[in-house]
Scaffold this motif. Structure first.
Motif, PDB file in Angstrom:
ATOM      1  N   ALA A 291       0.878  -1.215  -0.080  1.00 22.75           N
ATOM      2  CA  ALA A 291       0.112  -0.064  -0.006  1.00 22.75           C
ATOM      3  C   ALA A 291       0.840   1.228   0.017  1.00 22.75           C
ATOM      4  CB  ALA A 291      -0.802   0.017   1.081  1.00 22.75           C
ATOM      5  N   VAL A 292       2.014   1.251   0.716  1.00 18.77           N
ATOM      6  CA  VAL A 292       2.813   2.638   0.944  1.00 18.77           C
ATOM      7  C   VAL A 292       3.800   2.497  -0.287  1.00 18.77           C
ATOM      8  CG1 VAL A 292       4.796   3.329   2.106  1.00 18.77           C
ATOM      9  CG2 VAL A 292       3.145   2.279   3.296  1.00 18.77           C
ATOM     10  N   LEU A 293       4.120   1.463  -0.905  1.00 17.79           N
ATOM     11  CA  LEU A 293       4.809   1.744  -2.074  1.00 17.79           C
ATOM     12  C   LEU A 293       3.982   2.077  -3.243  1.00 17.79           C
ATOM     13  CD1 LEU A 293       6.807  -1.792  -2.229  1.00 17.79           C
ATOM     14  CD2 LEU A 293       7.577   0.428  -1.923  1.00 17.79           C
ATOM     15  N   GLY A 294       2.542   1.392  -3.188  1.00 22.59           N
ATOM     16  CA  GLY A 294       1.754   2.099  -4.056  1.00 22.59           C
ATOM     17  C   GLY A 294       1.132   3.357  -3.985  1.00 22.59           C
ATOM     18  N   ILE A 295       1.233   4.017  -2.825  1.00 27.27           N
ATOM     19  CA  ILE A 295       1.294   5.494  -2.861  1.00 27.27           C
ATOM     20  C   ILE A 295       2.252   6.361  -3.625  1.00 27.27           C
ATOM     21  CG2 ILE A 295       1.378   7.202  -0.973  1.00 27.27           C
ATOM     22  CD1 ILE A 295      -1.651   6.500  -1.557  1.00 27.27           C
ATOM     23  N   ILE A 296       3.487   5.824  -3.331  1.00 25.86           N
ATOM     24  CA  ILE A 296       4.709   6.502  -3.974  1.00 25.86           C
ATOM     25  C   ILE A 296       4.625   6.374  -5.384  1.00 25.86           C
ATOM     26  CG2 ILE A 296       7.368   6.539  -4.050  1.00 25.86           C
ATOM     27  CD1 ILE A 296       7.292   5.207  -1.244  1.00 25.86           C
ATOM     28  N   VAL A 297       4.321   5.129  -5.942  1.00 20.10           N
ATOM     29  CA  VAL A 297       4.004   5.108  -7.275  1.00 20.10           C
ATOM     30  C   VAL A 297       3.147   6.010  -7.906  1.00 20.10           C
ATOM     31  CG1 VAL A 297       3.724   3.562  -9.083  1.00 20.10           C
ATOM     32  CG2 VAL A 297       5.127   2.773  -7.429  1.00 20.10           C
ATOM     33  N   LEU A 298       1.803   5.966  -7.021  1.00 18.22           N
ATOM     34  CA  LEU A 298       0.811   6.903  -7.528  1.00 18.22           C
ATOM     35  C   LEU A 298       1.181   8.214  -7.474  1.00 18.22           C
ATOM     36  CD1 LEU A 298      -2.267   7.305  -8.218  1.00 18.22           C
ATOM     37  CD2 LEU A 298      -2.733   7.350  -5.651  1.00 18.22           C
ATOM     38  N   GLY A 299       1.877   8.842  -6.619  1.00 23.32           N
ATOM     39  CA  GLY A 299       2.434  10.305  -6.588  1.00 23.32           C
ATOM     40  C   GLY A 299       3.169  10.431  -7.967  1.00 23.32           C
ATOM     41  N   ALA A 300       3.911   9.423  -8.164  1.00 22.79           N
ATOM     42  CA  ALA A 300       4.792   9.606  -9.327  1.00 22.79           C
ATOM     43  C   ALA A 300       4.279   9.609 -10.455  1.00 22.79           C
ATOM     44  CB  ALA A 300       6.067   8.668  -9.207  1.00 22.79           C
ATOM     45  N   ALA A 301       3.267   8.655 -10.854  1.00 22.93           N
ATOM     46  CA  ALA A 301       2.364   8.599 -12.153  1.00 22.93           C
ATOM     47  C   ALA A 301       1.389   9.747 -12.225  1.00 22.93           C
ATOM     48  CB  ALA A 301       1.826   7.262 -12.164  1.00 22.93           C
ATOM     49  N   GLY A 302       0.954  10.322 -11.007  1.00 22.93           N
ATOM     50  CA  GLY A 302      -0.040  11.340 -11.210  1.00 22.93           C
ATOM     51  C   GLY A 302       0.858  12.591 -11.555  1.00 22.93           C
ATOM     52  N   PHE A 303       1.850  12.810 -10.772  1.00 20.26           N
ATOM     53  CA  PHE A 303       2.585  14.247 -11.400  1.00 20.26           C
ATOM     54  C   PHE A 303       3.034  14.196 -12.600  1.00 20.26           C
ATOM     55  CE2 PHE A 303       3.135  18.295  -9.487  1.00 20.26           C
ATOM     56  CZ  PHE A 303       4.350  18.600 -10.111  1.00 20.26           C
ATOM     57  N   GLY A 304       3.421  13.047 -13.241  1.00 23.89           N
ATOM     58  CA  GLY A 304       4.084  12.827 -14.495  1.00 23.89           C
ATOM     59  C   GLY A 304       2.845  13.266 -15.588  1.00 23.89           C
ATOM     60  N   VAL A 305       1.555  13.617 -15.184  1.00 22.94           N
ATOM     61  CA  VAL A 305       0.715  14.453 -16.267  1.00 22.94           C
ATOM     62  C   VAL A 305       0.844  15.885 -16.183  1.00 22.94           C
ATOM     63  CG1 VAL A 305      -1.842  14.474 -16.512  1.00 22.94           C
ATOM     64  CG2 VAL A 305      -0.928  12.370 -15.567  1.00 22.94           C
ATOM     65  N   THR A 306       1.370  16.346 -14.980  1.00 22.90           N
ATOM     66  CA  THR A 306       1.109  17.761 -14.946  1.00 22.90           C
ATOM     67  C   THR A 306       1.865  18.751 -15.747  1.00 22.90           C
ATOM     68  OG1 THR A 306       2.567  17.918 -13.110  1.00 22.90           O
ATOM     69  CG2 THR A 306       0.127  17.756 -12.432  1.00 22.90           C
ATOM     70  N   ALA A 307       3.373  18.550 -15.585  1.00 20.63           N
ATOM     71  CA  ALA A 307       4.369  19.146 -16.411  1.00 20.63           C
ATOM     72  C   ALA A 307       4.094  19.401 -17.910  1.00 20.63           C
ATOM     73  CB  ALA A 307       5.674  19.087 -16.052  1.00 20.63           C
ATOM     74  N   PRO A 308       3.840  18.031 -18.745  1.00 22.09           N
ATOM     75  CA  PRO A 308       3.911  18.097 -20.081  1.00 22.09           C
ATOM     76  C   PRO A 308       2.696  18.699 -20.381  1.00 22.09           C
ATOM     77  CG  PRO A 308       4.459  15.897 -19.068  1.00 22.09           C
ATOM     78  CD  PRO A 308       4.163  16.556 -18.018  1.00 22.09           C
ATOM     79  N   LEU A 309       1.470  18.613 -19.804  1.00 20.34           N
ATOM     80  CA  LEU A 309       0.271  18.963 -20.152  1.00 20.34           C
ATOM     81  C   LEU A 309       0.259  20.723 -20.008  1.00 20.34           C
ATOM     82  CD1 LEU A 309      -2.694  16.980 -18.639  1.00 20.34           C
ATOM     83  CD2 LEU A 309      -2.277  17.474 -21.025  1.00 20.34           C
ATOM     84  N   GLN A 310       1.111  20.960 -19.107  1.00 14.12           N
ATOM     85  CA  GLN A 310       1.348  22.374 -18.906  1.00 14.12           C
ATOM     86  C   GLN A 310       2.012  22.945 -20.186  1.00 14.12           C
ATOM     87  OE1 GLN A 310      -0.046  24.591 -16.593  1.00 14.12           O
ATOM     88  NE2 GLN A 310       1.312  26.247 -16.603  1.00 14.12           N
ATOM     89  N   VAL A 311       3.203  22.214 -20.545  1.00 16.31           N
ATOM     90  CA  VAL A 311       3.953  22.949 -21.614  1.00 16.31           C
ATOM     91  C   VAL A 311       3.007  22.549 -22.944  1.00 16.31           C
ATOM     92  CG1 VAL A 311       5.833  21.748 -23.125  1.00 16.31           C
ATOM     93  CG2 VAL A 311       6.008  22.113 -20.710  1.00 16.31           C
ATOM     94  N   PHE A 312       2.299  21.617 -23.025  1.00 14.02           N
ATOM     95  CA  PHE A 312       1.311  21.384 -24.501  1.00 14.02           C
ATOM     96  C   PHE A 312       0.551  22.540 -24.367  1.00 14.02           C
ATOM     97  CE2 PHE A 312      -2.300  20.028 -26.376  1.00 14.02           C
ATOM     98  CZ  PHE A 312      -1.787  19.780 -27.667  1.00 14.02           C
ATOM     99  N   VAL A 313      -0.182  23.036 -23.454  1.00 10.03           N
ATOM    100  CA  VAL A 313      -1.035  23.976 -23.438  1.00 10.03           C
ATOM    101  C   VAL A 313      -0.454  25.437 -23.952  1.00 10.03           C
ATOM    102  CG1 VAL A 313      -2.698  25.496 -21.882  1.00 10.03           C
ATOM    103  CG2 VAL A 313      -2.768  22.878 -21.864  1.00 10.03           C
ATOM    104  N   MET A 314       0.798  25.598 -23.096  1.00  3.08           N
ATOM    105  CA  MET A 314       1.552  27.006 -23.537  1.00  3.08           C
ATOM    106  C   MET A 314       1.920  27.107 -25.001  1.00  3.08           C
ATOM    107  SD  MET A 314       3.543  27.698 -20.037  1.00  3.08           S
ATOM    108  CE  MET A 314       4.875  26.419 -20.388  1.00  3.08           C
ATOM    109  N   ASP A 315       2.454  25.626 -25.501  1.00  2.00           N
ATOM    110  CA  ASP A 315       2.939  25.718 -26.887  1.00  2.00           C
ATOM    111  C   ASP A 315       1.754  25.750 -28.122  1.00  2.00           C
ATOM    112  OD1 ASP A 315       4.789  24.885 -29.031  1.00  2.00           O
ATOM    113  OD2 ASP A 315       3.369  23.283 -29.053  1.00  2.00           O
TER     114      ASP A 315
END
Length: 399
Positions: A291-315
């Protein structure tokens, strides 16, 4: 430029801390203001309301300002909102102060990421954006637990006093180290609104709402999931939340360089990974270690969405990206609220405490489908631009 990025990230750190620290201080806030816990919880909604209103409004009002001046204006308003929170005597004025504190959230983050991208150039803009947003992830590791401890020790107002001081320090850093960046020619309000209405931009913002909602469908109910399903003690929850922040930080460090190399594939991969992780989490949550390992991986996968989408929208917003960049953070806040609501519906329907993860996986899958549509719209728009450029280019004279 590293110091300038650090100054911008410090502002993001202060913003991330003030947004989430109140969640751990609601009992203290309610007791001090003489209101029930449910009424104290409305202060969370007050901040979100400020974000949704402030991102487009403040950005629209500041389109003609130099970028650096606008950043300082937003940080100044942030400091005022948090100081007013400290000084407000009763619930209604604290509510109003939280709205004010939330107003510059999306406007600052949108403009800060835009300035960061301009400082380093197109080749490394995703990395620069992820470094600024790193302030949000570190806030979940250090700022929120530290602010919660301070608020419990010295009173909840002390936490927001420190946040105000951090906002002031970030303003000093921006004033000293961020170079003057002028608004691009033709980036007035009319151009910003026109750019916001472009099909790839609209689809990108919608992708952010659905994709990130999958994360918050689970994150909003992580405490009961960890205690009732994983069997952890309630005292371990702050550590679990900090580990989620560690995962977000790892995801931020990893995804920036990947997005610089291949932006759209990184968005597709992040959303696909998020959907898979959420499905696996429904099984992993029943054992403490997984469960704890899953929370860490969830945080990594979830935040992997934010910066690329921000760059795409700006572009895709072209020469008028400021409003689109700020609106992306409004989209993420709508995702926070929507994910929590949908996850709660699953629990309320009697589907069990794992249902938010299943719902989150569906939301991430919808986000992936929207991302594919976004990519298709992007490629069509690119081809149209190339045809128009070719038509405008005169043929060389034949001798």
């Amino acid at each position: 430029m590293a110091v300038a990025l650090l100054a911008l990230a410090l502002g993001a750190f202060a913003i991330g801390t003030t947004e989430f620290v109140i969640m751990g201080l609601l009992p203290e806030v309610g007791a001090d203001l003489g209101v029930p816990l449910s009424s104290a919880g409305h202060l969370i909604s007050a901040y979100a309301l400020g974000v949704v209103i402030g991102a487009p409004l403040l950005t629209a009002l500041s389109t003609r300002l130099p970028r650096k001046s606008a950043l300082l204006l937003f940080l100044g308003l942030f400091v005022v909102g948090n100081l007013t929170t400290v000084l407000a005597p009763e619930h209604a004025t604290v509510f109003a102060a939280r709205v004010v504190a939330g107003l510059p959230h999306g406007a600052y983050l949108g403009l800060a990421t835009l300035v960061a991208a301009r400082l380093v150039g197109p080749a490394k803009q995703a990395t620069a954006v992820s470094r600024v947003l790193l302030g949000l992830t570190v806030a979940n590791i250090v700022g929120v637990p530290g602010g919660t401890y301070l608020g419990q020790l010295l009173g909840w107002r002390a936490a927001f006093l420190v946040v105000a001081a951090l906002g002031g320090l970030a303003a000093l850093g921006v004033a000293a180290f961020v170079p003057r960046v002028e608004a691009a020619p033709g980036s007035g309000l009319r151009s910003e609104l026109s750019a916001l209405g472009r099909r790839p931009v609209v689809l990108g913002l919608t992708t952010a709402v659905f994709g990130f909602a999958g994360v918050f469908a689970v994150y909003s109910y992580v405490s009961p999931m960890m205690t009732e399903l994983a069997g952890l003690n309630g005292g371990a929850i702050p550590v679990v939340l900090a580990l989620f922040g560690v995962g977000m930080t790892l995801g931020s460090l990893l995804v920036g360089p990947l997005a610089d190399r291949a932006l759209l594939p990184t968005i597709y991969g992040s959303l696909a990974a998020l959907a898979v992780v959420l499905v696996l989490f429904t099984f992993a949550v029943h054992t403490p270690l997984t469960a704890v390992l899953g929370i860490i991986v969830l945080g990594a996968a979830g935040f992997g969405v934010t910066a690329p989408l921000q760059v795409f929208v700006m572009d895709r917003a072209g020469t008028a990206p400021t409003l689109a960049a700020a609106s992306n953070h409004s989209a993420f806040n709508l995702a926070n609220a929507g994910g929590a609501w949908l996850g709660g519906l699953g629990i309320g329907a009697g589907w069990g405490l794992t249902s938010p993860a299943w719902i989150g996986a569906v939301l991430a899958a919808v986000g992936l489908g929207l991302a594919v549509l976004t990519g298709s719209a992007h490629h069509r728009e690119r081809r149209q631009e190339d045809r128009e450029t070719a038509a405008e280019t005169p043929e060389p004279a034949r001798g």
